[in-house]
Design a protein around this motif. Structure first.
Motif, short mmCIF file in Angstrom:
data_model
loop_
_atom_site.label_atom_id
_atom_site.label_comp_id
_atom_site.label_asym_id
_atom_site.label_seq_id
_atom_site.Cartn_x
_atom_site.Cartn_y
_atom_site.Cartn_z
N GLU A 47 0.82 -1.19 0.09
CA GLU A 47 0.08 0.05 0.07
C GLU A 47 0.78 1.38 0.05
OE1 GLU A 47 -3.78 -1.82 2.39
OE2 GLU A 47 -2.40 -0.80 3.68
N LEU A 48 1.83 1.37 0.90
CA LEU A 48 2.94 2.38 0.84
C LEU A 48 3.40 2.46 -0.53
CD1 LEU A 48 4.58 1.85 4.22
CD2 LEU A 48 3.07 3.65 3.33
N GLU A 49 3.84 1.48 -1.24
CA GLU A 49 4.50 1.53 -2.67
C GLU A 49 3.43 2.00 -3.70
OE1 GLU A 49 7.01 -1.17 -5.70
OE2 GLU A 49 5.85 -2.12 -4.20
N GLU A 50 2.52 1.47 -3.40
CA GLU A 50 1.29 2.08 -4.58
C GLU A 50 1.06 3.53 -4.46
OE1 GLU A 50 -1.31 2.01 -7.74
OE2 GLU A 50 0.16 0.66 -7.00
N GLY A 51 0.81 3.95 -3.11
CA GLY A 51 0.85 5.34 -2.77
C GLY A 51 1.78 6.20 -3.21
N ALA A 52 3.28 5.83 -2.94
CA ALA A 52 4.27 6.45 -3.56
C ALA A 52 4.20 6.61 -5.16
CB ALA A 52 5.51 5.87 -3.19
N TYR A 53 3.85 5.56 -5.79
CA TYR A 53 3.63 5.53 -7.33
C TYR A 53 2.60 6.44 -7.72
CZ TYR A 53 2.52 3.72 -11.99
OH TYR A 53 2.25 3.87 -13.07
N GLN A 54 1.44 6.57 -6.97
CA GLN A 54 0.28 7.28 -7.40
C GLN A 54 0.65 8.74 -7.36
OE1 GLN A 54 -2.40 6.40 -9.10
NE2 GLN A 54 -1.60 4.41 -8.90
N ASP A 55 1.51 9.11 -6.37
CA ASP A 55 1.86 10.52 -6.26
C ASP A 55 2.73 10.87 -7.30
OD1 ASP A 55 0.52 10.76 -3.74
OD2 ASP A 55 2.38 10.25 -2.66
N MET A 56 3.80 9.90 -7.59
CA MET A 56 4.76 10.19 -8.78
C MET A 56 3.94 10.34 -10.11
SD MET A 56 8.11 7.89 -8.05
CE MET A 56 9.17 8.67 -9.11
N VAL A 57 2.85 9.51 -10.27
CA VAL A 57 2.12 9.89 -11.44
C VAL A 57 1.43 11.27 -11.42
CG1 VAL A 57 0.07 8.97 -12.62
CG2 VAL A 57 1.88 7.38 -11.97
N ALA A 58 0.70 11.42 -10.11
CA ALA A 58 0.33 12.61 -10.31
C ALA A 58 1.07 13.99 -10.26
CB ALA A 58 -0.53 12.74 -8.81
N SER A 59 2.27 13.96 -9.90
CA SER A 59 3.18 14.92 -10.10
C SER A 59 3.74 14.94 -11.66
CB SER A 59 4.34 14.75 -9.24
OG SER A 59 5.23 13.86 -9.57
N GLY A 60 3.50 13.85 -12.63
CA GLY A 60 3.98 14.02 -13.83
C GLY A 60 5.39 13.33 -13.76
N ARG A 61 5.91 12.70 -12.71
CA ARG A 61 7.34 12.16 -12.88
C ARG A 61 7.43 10.80 -13.39
NH1 ARG A 61 9.64 13.20 -7.16
NH2 ARG A 61 7.48 12.57 -6.75
N CYS A 62 6.17 10.18 -13.64
CA CYS A 62 5.95 8.69 -13.95
C CYS A 62 4.76 8.65 -14.91
CB CYS A 62 5.80 7.58 -12.93
SG CYS A 62 7.30 7.39 -12.00
N GLU A 63 4.79 7.68 -15.94
CA GLU A 63 3.62 7.67 -16.67
C GLU A 63 2.64 6.73 -16.00
OE1 GLU A 63 3.18 8.78 -19.78
OE2 GLU A 63 4.85 9.89 -19.43
N PRO A 64 1.41 6.71 -16.23
CA PRO A 64 0.43 5.82 -15.62
C PRO A 64 0.68 4.39 -16.24
CG PRO A 64 -0.79 7.25 -17.11
CD PRO A 64 0.74 7.82 -16.99
N PRO A 65 0.00 3.59 -15.35
CA PRO A 65 0.15 2.19 -15.83
C PRO A 65 -0.69 1.92 -17.33
CG PRO A 65 -1.25 2.28 -13.88
CD PRO A 65 -0.82 3.49 -14.33
N VAL A 66 -0.04 1.08 -18.14
CA VAL A 66 -0.85 0.79 -19.50
C VAL A 66 -0.83 -0.65 -19.69
CG1 VAL A 66 0.32 2.97 -20.50
CG2 VAL A 66 1.76 1.00 -20.64
N ALA A 67 -1.48 -1.00 -20.50
CA ALA A 67 -1.81 -2.42 -20.85
C ALA A 67 -0.56 -3.08 -21.39
CB ALA A 67 -2.79 -2.73 -21.97
N ARG A 68 -0.20 -4.40 -20.81
CA ARG A 68 1.08 -5.08 -20.94
C ARG A 68 1.30 -5.32 -22.48
NH1 ARG A 68 0.63 -9.18 -17.67
NH2 ARG A 68 2.08 -8.24 -16.12
#
Length: 87
Positions: free
Chosen positions: A60-81
């Protein structure tokens, strides 16, 4: 087995294989170039301590950190494999 049974089993196996492959290909995954790091205080059992007293897991902590990075534009959102297979 009679030949008629084999003739029915082969298309059924192909259909199951195709369905499994389709399911696998459409699962959403994170982009491989996005590294997520976070920190947390832990208790004596090695589990993270939450700020508000509710139980929280490492996932849950990792997912929250990832969602924060997506929201800030530093990471792309998940896509289909299957999109990563195209290049």
């Amino acid at each position: 087995m009679k030949p008629s049974h084999r003739a029915r089993i082969l298309p059924a196996c192909c259909l199951v294989t195709l369905a499994a492959f389709g399911w696998y290909a459409t699962q959403s995954v994170r982009p491989p170039d996005c590294e997520v790091s976070f920190s947390a205080f832990t208790g004596g059992d090695g589990q993270p301590l939450s700020e508000n007293g509710e139980a929280v897991t490492w996932d849950e902590l990792e997912e929250g950190a990832y969602q924060d990075m997506v929201a800030s534009g530093r990471c792309e959102p998940p896509v289909a494999r299957w999109r990563s297979w195209l290049g």
